[in-house]
Enzyme design. Structure first.
Site: not given
Ligand code: DX5
Ligand code: ZN
Length: 219
Positions: A12, A37, A39, A41, A70, A72, A141, A179
């Site tokens: 990620s 990956h 993320d 948000m 991904h 969110m 998750m 994840d």
């Molecule tokens: C959390 C994200 C993850 C995050 C994972 O909201 O969706 O992808 O980056 O990070 P680690 O591996 O540090 O838990």
């Molecule tokens: Zn993620």
């Protein structure tokens, strides 16, 4: 429970260097990996903000890595096209917000992109059941989304087993992804239950030897 897919690690970029994303992408490539990956948000569905399609497009111009995006977001249906235009290879969308999930999955597929649904740790497996046949991947998750560096939630392991069983019983072939808090210990707990796609942010970018970390978690 075995998966028919090879086990892969998708680092990620959230835990990468946001002032130098190119170098973080290079680090993933240098470890011999093929996925990253991303993320996304919105500060509403989750209490944090990351980046948008413009940044994804900029990253696209500097790597051929598979972009596992991904989302969110409260309204992913409004933004999937922008992320696909920016270079997403796969888009995963949460089942918790209120929007036309089935239509959005179909839209992603129609655009030639892989798709999947995501469940928060407390969301029951049944919430994804209507969409299984459409999905290339199911993302579970293992932390409450929003931030990297949290502890892996062991209570999600039983949900992993449900999805691995459904995959077999229903003759489906979706990837099963986790994840959040994935490290050397938790990865094994997941892969033994049928997970074939591991997301790791902190554990990958902090590893002394990222290539060795990949070998250890995907063995
Ligand atoms: C959390 C994200 C993850 C995050 C994972 O909201 O969706 O992808 O980056 O990070 P680690 O591996 O540090 O838990
Ligand atoms: Zn993620």
């Amino acid at each position: 429970m075995q998966s028919s897919h090879d086990t892969i690690l998708a680092p990620s970029i959230l835990a990468g260097d946001h002032a130098d994303l190119k170098s973080s992408l290079k680090k993933i490539e240098a470890a011999g990996l093929s996925w990253v990956h991303l993320d996304i948000m919105d500060g509403h569905f989750v209490p944090n903000l990351t980046f948008g399609p413009q940044t994804v497009k900029a990253m696209r111009s500097s790597t051929n890595l598979f972009f596992d995006v991904h989302l969110m977001l409260d309204n992913p249906d409004k933004l999937v096209d922008a992320f696909i235009d920016a270079g997403a290879d796969q888009v995963t969308i949460h089942v918790e917000p209120d929007y036309p999930i089935q239509e959005t999955l179909t839209r992603i597929k129609t655009r030639g992109c892989k798709c999947g649904v995501v469940l928060n740790p407390d969301t029951p497996a049944e919430a994804a059941k209507p969409y299984l046949a459409e999905c290339d991947i199911i993302l579970l998750m293992t932390v409450q989304p929003g931030f990297g560096g949290q502890c892996f939630r062991k209570d999600v392991l039983s949900k992993i087993e449900i999805f691995a069983n459904w995959r077999k019983e229903l003759g489906l072939n979706y990837r099963l992804q986790v994840d959040g808090g994935v490290d050397l210990n938790s990865a094994g707990d997941c892969t033994i239950r049928g997970v074939d796609t591991l997301v790791a942010g902190t554990a990958f970018f902090k590893a002394e030897d990222p290539q060795a970390f990949n070998t250890a978690v995907t063995k």
